[in-house]
Design an enzyme around this catalytic site. Structure first.
Site, PDB file in Angstrom:
ATOM      1  N   ARG A   1     -19.630 -46.029  44.366  1.00 53.92           N
ATOM      2  CA  ARG A   1     -20.672 -46.791  43.681  1.00 53.92           C
ATOM      3  C   ARG A   1     -20.423 -48.292  43.637  1.00 53.92           C
ATOM      4  O   ARG A   1     -21.297 -49.093  43.959  1.00 53.92           O
ATOM      5  CB  ARG A   1     -20.819 -46.317  42.212  1.00 53.92           C
ATOM      6  CG  ARG A   1     -21.656 -45.106  42.016  1.00 53.92           C
ATOM      7  CD  ARG A   1     -21.109 -44.290  40.875  1.00 53.92           C
ATOM      8  NE  ARG A   1     -19.847 -43.745  41.302  1.00 53.92           N
ATOM      9  CZ  ARG A   1     -19.729 -42.590  41.959  1.00 53.92           C
ATOM     10  NH1 ARG A   1     -20.779 -41.853  42.142  1.00 53.92           N
ATOM     11  NH2 ARG A   1     -18.566 -42.162  42.388  1.00 53.92           N
ATOM     12  N   THR A   2     -19.229 -48.664  43.197  1.00 56.01           N
ATOM     13  CA  THR A   2     -19.016 -50.085  42.906  1.00 56.01           C
ATOM     14  C   THR A   2     -19.100 -50.909  44.193  1.00 56.01           C
ATOM     15  O   THR A   2     -19.811 -51.908  44.251  1.00 56.01           O
ATOM     16  CB  THR A   2     -17.671 -50.286  42.196  1.00 56.01           C
ATOM     17  OG1 THR A   2     -17.576 -49.322  41.151  1.00 56.01           O
ATOM     18  CG2 THR A   2     -17.545 -51.676  41.622  1.00 56.01           C
TER      19      THR A   2
ATOM     20  N   LYS B   1       1.281 -55.880  55.574  1.00 53.37           N
ATOM     21  CA  LYS B   1       2.374 -56.678  56.171  1.00 53.37           C
ATOM     22  C   LYS B   1       3.113 -57.476  55.107  1.00 53.37           C
ATOM     23  O   LYS B   1       3.971 -58.287  55.415  1.00 53.37           O
ATOM     24  CB  LYS B   1       1.790 -57.642  57.211  1.00 53.37           C
ATOM     25  CG  LYS B   1       1.022 -56.982  58.329  1.00 53.37           C
ATOM     26  CD  LYS B   1       0.428 -58.059  59.242  1.00 53.37           C
ATOM     27  CE  LYS B   1      -0.829 -57.578  59.930  1.00 53.37           C
ATOM     28  NZ  LYS B   1      -1.598 -58.692  60.483  1.00 53.37           N
TER      29      LYS B   1
ATOM     30  N   ARG C   1     -11.178 -54.609  43.905  1.00 52.59           N
ATOM     31  CA  ARG C   1     -10.646 -53.456  43.154  1.00 52.59           C
ATOM     32  C   ARG C   1      -9.214 -53.252  43.635  1.00 52.59           C
ATOM     33  O   ARG C   1      -8.953 -53.211  44.841  1.00 52.59           O
ATOM     34  CB  ARG C   1     -11.469 -52.197  43.400  1.00 52.59           C
ATOM     35  CG  ARG C   1     -10.776 -50.958  42.827  1.00 52.59           C
ATOM     36  CD  ARG C   1     -11.632 -49.733  42.875  1.00 52.59           C
ATOM     37  NE  ARG C   1     -12.728 -49.824  41.917  1.00 52.59           N
ATOM     38  CZ  ARG C   1     -13.586 -48.822  41.696  1.00 52.59           C
ATOM     39  NH1 ARG C   1     -13.478 -47.682  42.347  1.00 52.59           N
ATOM     40  NH2 ARG C   1     -14.565 -48.977  40.816  1.00 52.59           N
TER      41      ARG C   1
ATOM     42  N   HIS D   1     -12.852 -52.664  33.917  1.00 48.96           N
ATOM     43  CA  HIS D   1     -13.913 -52.528  34.923  1.00 48.96           C
ATOM     44  C   HIS D   1     -15.161 -53.145  34.273  1.00 48.96           C
ATOM     45  O   HIS D   1     -16.080 -52.435  33.873  1.00 48.96           O
ATOM     46  CB  HIS D   1     -14.096 -51.042  35.237  1.00 48.96           C
ATOM     47  CG  HIS D   1     -14.928 -50.737  36.444  1.00 48.96           C
ATOM     48  ND1 HIS D   1     -15.677 -51.682  37.125  1.00 48.96           N
ATOM     49  CD2 HIS D   1     -15.135 -49.550  37.092  1.00 48.96           C
ATOM     50  CE1 HIS D   1     -16.308 -51.090  38.124  1.00 48.96           C
ATOM     51  NE2 HIS D   1     -15.986 -49.811  38.126  1.00 48.96           N
TER      52      HIS D   1
HETATM   53  N1   CP Z   1     -18.004 -45.883  38.487  1.00 48.88           N
HETATM   54  C1   CP Z   1     -17.222 -46.264  39.538  1.00 48.88           C
HETATM   55  O1   CP Z   1     -16.423 -47.214  39.439  1.00 48.88           O
HETATM   56  O2   CP Z   1     -17.427 -45.521  40.659  1.00 48.88           O
HETATM   57  P1   CP Z   1     -16.672 -45.730  42.048  1.00 48.88           P
HETATM   58  O3   CP Z   1     -15.214 -45.424  41.813  1.00 48.88           O
HETATM   59  O4   CP Z   1     -17.323 -44.784  43.010  1.00 48.88           O
HETATM   60  O5   CP Z   1     -16.839 -47.171  42.453  1.00 48.88           O
END
Ligand code: CP
Length: 303
Positions: A50-51, A80, A101, A129
């Site tokens: 999603r993100t 590396k 991320r 998040h």
């Molecule tokens: N909700 C969320 O962060 O989903 P993903 O891990 O698929 O990005």
């Protein structure tokens, strides 16, 4: 004050939260502010559906372009030995905004400290998040028509769950919110969040009994027990404790809503038919809201 990057949910205040909601509503209606020629980089060192895809779709819908490493842990020069700081310095020469991320808490902050362009934290280990929290709050606002005077049950892995941590930082900014933390004792919410809620005068309680908590809630926010963050054996003991299924749905008020940041495993066990017809099931609308709120955030940080 205008934000330069978004690393932690507590950077957001009530006025920029509502500004982003209102811009997200404009984007939903198709009012587009093109970002022609602007480039967004996604650097994901951990898995995501999603993100990453919603940020990339958001940028494309805004008229900008996207560059990405599909699996930055293996296919960027991190393998590396390149530092996060050097990666940020390099990538900020190629693009106008970076979404990262990473599996280590504090990683997005490290990048933001040296980047010449905005950095968005798309999840840093068990840290935060913040864009998930923003879209969660936006979903609550759209679903029940308010983000004050409501009760929310936060259920599951509250210890390692970064979405819950970020959401608590946003909930603490609004009046009359009551939080019920529902988790096994080993996965309880950490002290820093409880301290923050106390300072913000937010009422909260901790509960292990799912069936006692859910009838009281306007919002039931389920989370996945994260196998990848638990030691061997711990996962098996707690994985099936809480579930939204046909039985537990009967305990949930008719006007309540079930949210989940997704992906889910056993904590949601409903048929596709129920998911498509029961208005209380809100997590796929929540997914769509993520697209508009991320469009709003990108356009805000780049204007
Ligand atoms: N909700 C969320 O962060 O989903 P993903 O891990 O698929 O990005």
């Amino acid at each position: 004050m205008k934000l330069l990057s978004l690393i932690e949910a507590q950077q957001l205040d009530v006025s920029n939260i509502f500004f982003l909601f209102s811009r997200a509503e404009e984007f939903r209606k198709g009012i587009i502010k093109p970002l022609n020629g602007k480039i967004l980089t996604t650097l994901f060192y951990e898995a995501s559906t999603r993100t990453r895809l919603s940020f990339e779709a958001a940028m494309l819908k805004l008229g900008g372009g996207v560059i990405s490493t599909e699996n930055a842990k293996e296919f960027s020069s991190a393998i590396k030995g390149e530092s996060l700081e050097d990666t940020a310095r390099v990538v900020s020469k190629y693009s106008d905004i970076i979404v990262v991320r990473h599996y280590e808490e504090g990683s997005a902050k490290k990048m933001a400290q040296v980047s010449n362009v905005p950095v968005i934290n798309a999840g840093d280990g068990a840290g935060q998040h913040p864009t998930q929290a923003l879209l969660d709050l936006y979903t609550i606002w759209r679903e029940i028509g308010r983000i004050e005077n409501f009760t929310i049950a936060l259920v599951g892995d509250l210890k390692y769950g970064r979405t819950v941590r970020s959401l608590c930082y946003l909930l603490g900014k609004f009046h009359g919110v009551k939080v019920i933390f529902v988790s096994p004792e080993v996965l309880g919410i950490k002290e820093d969040i409880k301290d923050y809620l106390q300072r913000q005068n937010v009422k909260f309680e901790e509960e292990t009994d799912f069936y006692k908590a859910i009838p009281q809630a306007d919002i039931i926010y389920m989370t996945r027990i994260q196998k990848e963050r638990l030691q061997n054996g711990e996962y098996e003991k707690v994985k099936s404790l809480y579930s939204i299924n046909q039985e537990s749905l009967a305990y949930i008020r008719k006007d309540a809503r079930v949210l989940h940041p997704l992906p889910h495993t056993e904590e949601i066990n409903l048929s596709i038919e129920v998911e498509q017809t029961d208005p209380r099931v809100a997590y796929f609308r929540q997914v769509e809201n993520g697209l508009y709120i991320r469009m709003a955030l990108i356009s805000y940080l780049l204007e």
